[in-house]
Design a protein around this motif. Structure first.
Motif, PDB file in Angstrom:
ATOM      1  N   PHE A  58       0.803  -1.241   0.000  1.00 52.11           N
ATOM      2  CA  PHE A  58       0.000   0.000   0.000  1.00 52.11           C
ATOM      3  C   PHE A  58       0.828   1.280   0.000  1.00 52.11           C
ATOM      4  N   ILE A  59       2.105   1.219   0.361  1.00 50.02           N
ATOM      5  CA  ILE A  59       2.917   2.439   0.353  1.00 50.02           C
ATOM      6  C   ILE A  59       3.047   3.028  -1.057  1.00 50.02           C
ATOM      7  N   PRO A  60       3.330   2.203  -2.092  1.00 51.13           N
ATOM      8  CA  PRO A  60       3.447   2.794  -3.429  1.00 51.13           C
ATOM      9  C   PRO A  60       2.166   3.532  -3.841  1.00 51.13           C
ATOM     10  N   PHE A  61       1.009   2.934  -3.527  1.00 52.85           N
ATOM     11  CA  PHE A  61      -0.270   3.579  -3.838  1.00 52.85           C
ATOM     12  C   PHE A  61      -0.459   4.844  -3.005  1.00 52.85           C
ATOM     13  N   ALA A  62      -0.086   4.760  -1.746  1.00 54.71           N
ATOM     14  CA  ALA A  62      -0.197   5.935  -0.874  1.00 54.71           C
ATOM     15  C   ALA A  62       0.681   7.068  -1.392  1.00 54.71           C
ATOM     16  N   GLU A  63       1.824   6.710  -1.977  1.00 57.78           N
ATOM     17  CA  GLU A  63       2.711   7.733  -2.549  1.00 57.78           C
ATOM     18  C   GLU A  63       2.079   8.370  -3.775  1.00 57.78           C
ATOM     19  N   LYS A  64       1.507   7.526  -4.631  1.00 53.54           N
ATOM     20  CA  LYS A  64       0.930   8.009  -5.881  1.00 53.54           C
ATOM     21  C   LYS A  64      -0.226   8.968  -5.623  1.00 53.54           C
ATOM     22  N   THR A  65      -1.008   8.702  -4.591  1.00 53.49           N
ATOM     23  CA  THR A  65      -2.209   9.491  -4.352  1.00 53.49           C
ATOM     24  C   THR A  65      -1.983  10.662  -3.394  1.00 53.49           C
ATOM     25  N   GLY A  66      -0.777  10.703  -2.787  1.00 53.74           N
ATOM     26  CA  GLY A  66      -0.518  11.775  -1.845  1.00 53.74           C
ATOM     27  C   GLY A  66      -0.943  11.448  -0.416  1.00 53.74           C
ATOM     28  N   PHE A  67      -1.611  10.303  -0.240  1.00 50.41           N
ATOM     29  CA  PHE A  67      -2.041   9.907   1.102  1.00 50.41           C
ATOM     30  C   PHE A  67      -0.842   9.702   2.032  1.00 50.41           C
ATOM     31  N   ILE A  68       0.315   9.448   1.434  1.00 52.93           N
ATOM     32  CA  ILE A  68       1.513   9.170   2.228  1.00 52.93           C
ATOM     33  C   ILE A  68       1.815  10.305   3.224  1.00 52.93           C
ATOM     34  N   ARG A  69       1.438  11.543   2.848  1.00 54.65           N
ATOM     35  CA  ARG A  69       1.717  12.663   3.765  1.00 54.65           C
ATOM     36  C   ARG A  69       0.971  12.481   5.074  1.00 54.65           C
ATOM     37  N   THR A  70      -0.278  12.034   4.979  1.00 54.44           N
ATOM     38  CA  THR A  70      -1.063  11.755   6.186  1.00 54.44           C
ATOM     39  C   THR A  70      -0.442  10.593   6.950  1.00 54.44           C
ATOM     40  N   LEU A  71      -0.063   9.554   6.220  1.00 53.34           N
ATOM     41  CA  LEU A  71       0.492   8.360   6.857  1.00 53.34           C
ATOM     42  C   LEU A  71       1.827   8.662   7.535  1.00 53.34           C
ATOM     43  N   THR A  72       2.668   9.440   6.860  1.00 52.96           N
ATOM     44  CA  THR A  72       3.967   9.795   7.439  1.00 52.96           C
ATOM     45  C   THR A  72       3.778  10.554   8.752  1.00 52.96           C
ATOM     46  N   ARG A  73       2.801  11.449   8.765  1.00 49.52           N
ATOM     47  CA  ARG A  73       2.541  12.189  10.011  1.00 49.52           C
ATOM     48  C   ARG A  73       2.086  11.257  11.109  1.00 49.52           C
ATOM     49  N   TRP A  74       1.284  10.255  10.742  1.00 54.46           N
ATOM     50  CA  TRP A  74       0.839   9.254  11.723  1.00 54.46           C
ATOM     51  C   TRP A  74       2.039   8.484  12.274  1.00 54.46           C
ATOM     52  N   VAL A  75       2.935   8.069  11.379  1.00 55.05           N
ATOM     53  CA  VAL A  75       4.114   7.298  11.805  1.00 55.05           C
ATOM     54  C   VAL A  75       5.011   8.160  12.704  1.00 55.05           C
ATOM     55  N   LEU A  76       5.193   9.429  12.333  1.00 57.35           N
ATOM     56  CA  LEU A  76       6.023  10.320  13.152  1.00 57.35           C
ATOM     57  C   LEU A  76       5.399  10.519  14.532  1.00 57.35           C
ATOM     58  N   GLU A  77       4.083  10.678  14.551  1.00 55.34           N
ATOM     59  CA  GLU A  77       3.346  10.848  15.805  1.00 55.34           C
ATOM     60  C   GLU A  77       3.524   9.621  16.717  1.00 55.34           C
ATOM     61  N   GLN A  78       3.305   8.438  16.142  1.00 53.46           N
ATOM     62  CA  GLN A  78       3.442   7.198  16.910  1.00 53.46           C
ATOM     63  C   GLN A  78       4.885   7.004  17.399  1.00 53.46           C
ATOM     64  N   SER A  79       5.830   7.328  16.530  1.00 53.87           N
ATOM     65  CA  SER A  79       7.238   7.156  16.889  1.00 53.87           C
ATOM     66  C   SER A  79       7.621   8.117  18.007  1.00 53.87           C
ATOM     67  N   ALA A  80       7.089   9.323  17.959  1.00 54.86           N
ATOM     68  CA  ALA A  80       7.385  10.295  19.014  1.00 54.86           C
ATOM     69  C   ALA A  80       6.785   9.833  20.337  1.00 54.86           C
TER      70      ALA A  80
END
Ligand code: C2E
Ligand code: CA
Ligand code: CA
Ligand code: CA
Length: 277
Positions: A76-98
Motif C-alpha cells: 500500500f505504500i506505493p499507492f499511498a505515494e501516488k495518491t498523496g495519502f503518504i503525507r497523512t500516513l507519514t505524520r501518523w508514523v512520526l506521531e506514533q514514533s514520538a
C-alpha cells in the motif's frame, strides 16, 4: 467509464472503470483506516554490531484491514505515494514514533527512532514544521530521530528535496540514505546532502557469507561511507556468519531477522529485556 474514440463515438470501457473504481475505494479505505485505527507501528531493533548493544529501532508500518487482514507496506505504500495519502500516513508514523520515544525516555532508555520518508514527503515544505510540532507535543528531542530517505526519492526534485532535508537537518534530526547502492547517482547526493548515515541495502547483505561479489560491494560501501565521515548500517542480517563478517569489515550498526523481525511496538520492551538478559 465513458471514453471517446478517435471517430468521436463515446464508448464504455469496463477496464478503466474497474481500475479507477478500485483505486478510489482503496484511497477511501486508506483514509478510513486512520480514523478506525487500522495501522500498526512495528519496530525492528538496530544494534551496535561489535557489542550487540541496542541503539535504536526502525519504525515500519503495517495495515490490519478489517476484511483483508494483515497487509504489508509494499502493498500500500506505493499507492499511498501516488495518491498523496503518504503525507497523512507519514505524520501518523512520526506521531506514533514520538509517542514511543517519550515512553522509552520515561524508562531511562535513550534510543534512536528511525522513520522512513518517501518522495512526496521530501516535496512537502510543511513537513519540517509539522515534525517540530510533533516533537514539542511529545516533549522529545529532534536528535532522537533519524529519517531514512532513498536515492530515488531525492531524484524526483533534487532542489526541493535538498531544501526539505536541510531544514530537517538544521532542526537536529539525523538523515540516512536507505537502500544504498540500488539507486542512481548515489555518489553525487552523498556529496551534496547533509547525510549522517548510509544504510547498505539488504540485497547485498543477505547472501554475503556465500557470495564473494556481495562481500566486495559491502566492503567498498563501508569504506566509502567511512571515508565520507558517515556511520554505516547494514540491513538484512539473517545469520551469524554475516554478522561476524560485518564486524570484521568495521560496519558499525546492523539490523536483521537474525536479531529480530519487526515486532509490534508494544512488544519491544519485553524483547529488549530478553535480549539483554
Ligand atoms: P525498508 O525501509 O528498506 O525496510 C526494510 C525492510 O526489510 C522491512 O520490510 C523489513 O521488515 C525487512 N527486513 C528487515 N530485516 C530483514 C532481514 O534480515 N531479511 C529480510 N529478507 N528482510 C528484512 P517491510 O517492513 O515489509 O517494509 C518494506 C518497505 O516498505 C520498507 O523498506 C520501506 O521502504 C517501506 N515502508 C515501511 N514502513 C514505512 C513507512 O512508515 N513509511 C514509508 N514511507 N515507507 C515505509
Ligand atoms: Ca528503511
Ligand atoms: Ca532498505
Ligand atoms: Ca526498501
Amino acid at each position: 467509464a465513458a471514453k471517446q474514440r478517435k471517430d468521436g463515438a463515446v464508448v464504455y470501457d469496463p477496464e478503466i472503470d474497474q481500475g479507477s473504481q478500485q483505486s478510489l475505494s482503496l484511497l477511501s479505505e486508506l483514509r478510513r483506516a486512520i480514523d478506525r485505527d487500522e495501522f500498526r507501528l512495528h519496530v525492528q531493533p538496530k544494534l551496535m554490531l561489535a557489542s550487540g548493544k541496542v541503539v535504536g529501532v526502525e519504525a515500519l508500518v503495517r495495515w490490519v484491514h478489517p476484511e483483508r487482514g494483515f497487509i504489508g507496506p509494499d502493498d500500500f505504500i506505493p499507492f499511498a505515494e501516488k495518491t498523496g495519502f503518504i503525507r497523512t500516513l507519514t505524520r501518523w508514523v512520526l506521531e506514533q514514533s514520538a509517542a514511543l520515544c517519550a515512553e522509552l525516555n520515561a524508562r531511562g532508555l535513550d534510543l534512536k527512532l528511525s522513520v522512513n520518508l518517501s518522495t512526496r514527503d521530501l516535496l512537502d515544505l510543511e513537513l519540517p514544521g509539522k515534525f517540530a510540532d510533533i516533537l514539542m507535543r511529545h516533549q522529545v528531542r529532534s536528535s532522537s530521530f533519524c529519517l531514512e530517505i532513498t536515492e530515488s526519492s531525492i531524484m524526483d526534485d533534487p532542489v526541493r528535496a535538498q531544501q526539505t532535508l536541510e531544514r530537517l537537518h538544521a532542526m537536529g534530526v539525523e538523515l540516512s540514505i536507505d537502500d544504498f547502492g540500488t539507486g542512481y547517482s548515489s555518489l553525487a547526493y552523498l556529496k551534496r546532502l547533509p547525510v549522517d548515515e548510509l544504510k547498505i541495502d539488504k540485497s547485498f547483505v543477505q547472501n554475503m557469507a556465500r557470495d564473494a561479489d556481495d562481500r566486495k560491494i559491502v566492503r567498498s560501501t563501508i569504506d566509502l561511507g567511512h571515508n565520507m565521515g558517515l556511520r554505516v548500517v547494514a540491513e538484512g542480517i539473517e545469520n551469524v556468519e554475516v554478522w561476524h563478517l560485518l564486524v570484521a569489515m568495521g560496519c558499525e550498526q546492523g539490523q536483521g531477522y537474525f536479531m529480530s523481525r519487526p515486532m509490534p511496538s508494544d512488544q519491544f520492551l519485553d524483547w529488549l529485556q530478553r535480549w539483554q538478559a
